[in-house]
Design a protein around this motif. Structure first.
Motif, PDB file in Angstrom:
ATOM      1  N   VAL A  76       0.837  -1.205   0.000  1.00  0.00           N
ATOM      2  CA  VAL A  76       0.000   0.000   0.000  1.00  0.00           C
ATOM      3  C   VAL A  76       0.875   1.260   0.000  1.00  0.00           C
ATOM      4  N   GLU A  77       1.904   1.290   0.838  1.00  0.00           N
ATOM      5  CA  GLU A  77       2.787   2.455   0.881  1.00  0.00           C
ATOM      6  C   GLU A  77       3.547   2.633  -0.428  1.00  0.00           C
ATOM      7  N   ALA A  78       4.002   1.522  -1.022  1.00  0.00           N
ATOM      8  CA  ALA A  78       4.705   1.602  -2.303  1.00  0.00           C
ATOM      9  C   ALA A  78       3.764   2.084  -3.404  1.00  0.00           C
ATOM     10  N   ALA A  79       2.517   1.602  -3.399  1.00  0.00           N
ATOM     11  CA  ALA A  79       1.535   2.035  -4.401  1.00  0.00           C
ATOM     12  C   ALA A  79       1.226   3.524  -4.240  1.00  0.00           C
ATOM     13  N   THR A  80       1.134   3.982  -3.005  1.00  0.00           N
ATOM     14  CA  THR A  80       0.892   5.408  -2.749  1.00  0.00           C
ATOM     15  C   THR A  80       2.057   6.241  -3.261  1.00  0.00           C
ATOM     16  N   LEU A  81       3.286   5.774  -3.020  1.00  0.00           N
ATOM     17  CA  LEU A  81       4.471   6.491  -3.494  1.00  0.00           C
ATOM     18  C   LEU A  81       4.501   6.555  -5.022  1.00  0.00           C
ATOM     19  N   VAL A  82       4.174   5.456  -5.684  1.00  0.00           N
ATOM     20  CA  VAL A  82       4.116   5.462  -7.151  1.00  0.00           C
ATOM     21  C   VAL A  82       3.089   6.498  -7.612  1.00  0.00           C
ATOM     22  N   GLY A  83       1.930   6.509  -6.984  1.00  0.00           N
ATOM     23  CA  GLY A  83       0.898   7.485  -7.346  1.00  0.00           C
ATOM     24  C   GLY A  83       1.362   8.923  -7.181  1.00  0.00           C
ATOM     25  N   HIS A  84       2.054   9.193  -6.076  1.00  0.00           N
ATOM     26  CA  HIS A  84       2.574  10.545  -5.847  1.00  0.00           C
ATOM     27  C   HIS A  84       3.619  10.920  -6.905  1.00  0.00           C
ATOM     28  N   LEU A  85       4.512   9.988  -7.228  1.00  0.00           N
ATOM     29  CA  LEU A  85       5.553  10.277  -8.212  1.00  0.00           C
ATOM     30  C   LEU A  85       4.965  10.502  -9.600  1.00  0.00           C
ATOM     31  N   VAL A  86       3.879   9.809  -9.915  1.00  0.00           N
ATOM     32  CA  VAL A  86       3.185  10.059 -11.184  1.00  0.00           C
ATOM     33  C   VAL A  86       2.528  11.439 -11.134  1.00  0.00           C
ATOM     34  N   SER A  87       1.875  11.757 -10.014  1.00  0.00           N
ATOM     35  CA  SER A  87       1.226  13.067  -9.869  1.00  0.00           C
ATOM     36  C   SER A  87       2.234  14.210  -9.960  1.00  0.00           C
ATOM     37  N   TYR A  88       3.427  14.020  -9.383  1.00  0.00           N
ATOM     38  CA  TYR A  88       4.454  15.057  -9.394  1.00  0.00           C
ATOM     39  C   TYR A  88       5.119  15.197 -10.758  1.00  0.00           C
ATOM     40  N   GLY A  89       4.993  14.176 -11.620  1.00  0.00           N
ATOM     41  CA  GLY A  89       5.609  14.240 -12.939  1.00  0.00           C
ATOM     42  C   GLY A  89       6.936  13.522 -13.067  1.00  0.00           C
ATOM     43  N   TYR A  90       7.366  12.811 -12.007  1.00  0.00           N
ATOM     44  CA  TYR A  90       8.592  12.006 -12.099  1.00  0.00           C
ATOM     45  C   TYR A  90       8.435  10.951 -13.187  1.00  0.00           C
ATOM     46  N   TRP A  91       7.254  10.318 -13.220  1.00  0.00           N
ATOM     47  CA  TRP A  91       6.919   9.377 -14.288  1.00  0.00           C
ATOM     48  C   TRP A  91       5.854   9.995 -15.172  1.00  0.00           C
ATOM     49  N   LEU A  92       5.963   9.758 -16.479  1.00  0.00           N
ATOM     50  CA  LEU A  92       5.028  10.291 -17.460  1.00  0.00           C
ATOM     51  C   LEU A  92       4.342   9.142 -18.191  1.00  0.00           C
ATOM     52  N   PRO A  93       3.114   9.372 -18.688  1.00  0.00           N
ATOM     53  CA  PRO A  93       2.428   8.318 -19.441  1.00  0.00           C
ATOM     54  C   PRO A  93       3.009   8.098 -20.843  1.00  0.00           C
ATOM     55  N   GLU A  94       3.712   9.085 -21.373  1.00  0.00           N
ATOM     56  CA  GLU A  94       4.343   8.992 -22.695  1.00  0.00           C
ATOM     57  C   GLU A  94       5.820   9.348 -22.550  1.00  0.00           C
ATOM     58  N   PRO A  95       6.691   8.722 -23.347  1.00  0.00           N
ATOM     59  CA  PRO A  95       8.120   9.054 -23.232  1.00  0.00           C
ATOM     60  C   PRO A  95       8.405  10.468 -23.725  1.00  0.00           C
ATOM     61  N   ALA A  96       9.349  11.129 -23.076  1.00  0.00           N
ATOM     62  CA  ALA A  96       9.813  12.443 -23.522  1.00  0.00           C
ATOM     63  C   ALA A  96      10.837  12.209 -24.624  1.00  0.00           C
ATOM     64  N   ILE A  97      10.679  12.912 -25.719  1.00  0.00           N
ATOM     65  CA  ILE A  97      11.555  12.722 -26.863  1.00  0.00           C
ATOM     66  C   ILE A  97      12.587  13.849 -26.908  1.00  0.00           C
ATOM     67  N   LEU A  98      13.864  13.477 -26.934  1.00  0.00           N
ATOM     68  CA  LEU A  98      14.932  14.470 -27.074  1.00  0.00           C
ATOM     69  C   LEU A  98      15.029  14.888 -28.535  1.00  0.00           C
ATOM     70  N   THR A  99      15.403  16.133 -28.747  1.00  0.00           N
ATOM     71  CA  THR A  99      15.629  16.600 -30.111  1.00  0.00           C
ATOM     72  C   THR A  99      16.914  15.964 -30.636  1.00  0.00           C
ATOM     73  N   LEU A 100      17.120  16.047 -31.939  1.00  0.00           N
ATOM     74  CA  LEU A 100      18.339  15.519 -32.543  1.00  0.00           C
ATOM     75  C   LEU A 100      19.573  16.201 -31.949  1.00  0.00           C
ATOM     76  N   GLY A 101      19.489  17.519 -31.730  1.00  0.00           N
ATOM     77  CA  GLY A 101      20.605  18.250 -31.129  1.00  0.00           C
ATOM     78  C   GLY A 101      20.898  17.785 -29.710  1.00  0.00           C
ATOM     79  N   GLU A 102      19.851  17.567 -28.933  1.00  0.00           N
ATOM     80  CA  GLU A 102      20.039  17.103 -27.554  1.00  0.00           C
ATOM     81  C   GLU A 102      20.644  15.705 -27.525  1.00  0.00           C
ATOM     82  N   ARG A 103      20.205  14.842 -28.424  1.00  0.00           N
ATOM     83  CA  ARG A 103      20.782  13.492 -28.495  1.00  0.00           C
ATOM     84  C   ARG A 103      22.250  13.554 -28.885  1.00  0.00           C
TER      85      ARG A 103
END
Length: 162
Positions: A76-103
């Protein structure tokens, strides 16, 4: 924890994740870009280590298991932490794509430069020439301030244009 998190849903790390010492016995976990950069500070070396080594892509259930085992906590505590990290934006539902220059920065080993670039992207700044020949960049959040004089660099010495 938000009820909408499906156990098999993919989670992607936010761009520009950095875990570093914040002060004695504390760690800063930061991610994101420019004014949208987020962070929190924790005293838990175990949590900081886990968040620094999470795979770029995981599932909700795997993230929960990893946190549960690594922190020796309840499901339960681990699930709550995952939920908080998703809410805070640590994890995203879609991958962030780097530009060609950034890569390309990563290809030549400029991870620190890319971190600074992303962390300050879109920020309002000015140059401070008071320490001539060194130029200091100052960041402002309430107004756009341009340098009084553009910089010049001759033979490795930089300073205000005369």
């Amino acid at each position: 924890m938000p009820q909408t998190l499906d156990d098999q849903a993919a989670l992607h790390l936010a761009p520009n994740l950095v875990v570093r010492a914040a002060r004695d016995d504390a760690y800063q976990i930061a991610w994101g870009q420019g004014s949208d950069r987020e962070y929190f500070i924790t005293d838990s070396a175990d949590l900081a280590g886990l968040l620094a080594t999470m795979p770029r892509t995981t599932t909700v259930i795997d993230a929960r298991r990893q946190l549960e085992q690594g922190l020796r906590t309840s499901t339960v505590e681990a699930a709550t932490l995952v939920g908080h990290l998703v809410s805070y934006g640590y994890w995203l539902p879609e991958p962030a794509i780097l530009t060609l220059g950034e890569r390309s920065w990563l290809d030549v080993g400029w991870e620190d430069a890319l971190d600074l670039h992303m962390a300050t992207r879109g920020m309002i700044w000015s140059h401070d020439y008071s320490g001539n020949p060194q130029v200091m960049t100052r960041y402002h959040v309430t107004k756009n301030v341009q340098p009084d004089s553009p910089a010049r660099c001759d033979g490795g010495q930089c300073g205000p244009r005369r």
